[in-house]
Design a protein around this motif. Structure first.
Motif, PDB file in Angstrom:
ATOM      1  N   GLU A 127       0.833  -1.200   0.000  1.00 29.30           N
ATOM      2  CA  GLU A 127       0.000   0.000   0.000  1.00 29.30           C
ATOM      3  C   GLU A 127       0.870   1.253   0.000  1.00 29.30           C
ATOM      4  N   GLU A 128       1.962   1.200   0.727  1.00 33.12           N
ATOM      5  CA  GLU A 128       2.864   2.357   0.810  1.00 33.12           C
ATOM      6  C   GLU A 128       3.460   2.681  -0.562  1.00 33.12           C
ATOM      7  N   GLU A 129       3.865   1.646  -1.299  1.00 24.57           N
ATOM      8  CA  GLU A 129       4.417   1.873  -2.633  1.00 24.57           C
ATOM      9  C   GLU A 129       3.346   2.429  -3.576  1.00 24.57           C
ATOM     10  N   TRP A 166       0.816   4.265  -2.672  1.00 27.39           N
ATOM     11  CA  TRP A 166       0.640   5.660  -2.250  1.00 27.39           C
ATOM     12  C   TRP A 166       1.741   6.524  -2.863  1.00 27.39           C
ATOM     13  N   GLN A 167       2.977   6.045  -2.833  1.00 32.44           N
ATOM     14  CA  GLN A 167       4.106   6.796  -3.394  1.00 32.44           C
ATOM     15  C   GLN A 167       3.944   7.008  -4.898  1.00 32.44           C
TER      16      GLN A 167
END
Length: 79
Positions: free
Chosen positions: A35-37, A39-40
């Motif tokens: 999810e973080e990637e 978002w990035q």
């Protein structure tokens, strides 16, 4: 890799169905490791919207079959 549905949280500036309702938005579908990637990747596409953020949901795609329906000159379906 997983597929994520990513939606911009900031209000749209143009008049459309998803302007004030993010649930009406189609979102972007992004392949990422987390999810973080995802978002990035959205932050890279929309750097001016990072303060409002993005809604990231894990998504499971599905296969779609397109079927052509032929009709005669009277509008009847040709089998």
């Amino acid at each position: 890799m997983r597929e994520y549905r990513c939606t911009r949280n900031a209000l749209y500036s143009h008049d459309c169905i998803g302007r004030d309702d993010i649930t009406a938005r189609q979102g972007r579908y992004i392949w990422a490791e987390s999810e973080e990637e995802a978002w990035q990747k959205m932050a890279t596409k929309f750097p001016e919207e990072t303060e409002a953020g993005f809604t990231i949901q894990e998504w499971e795609g599905f296969n779609v079959t397109v079927v052509e329906i032929k009709r005669d000159e009277n509008g009847n379906t040709i089998e």
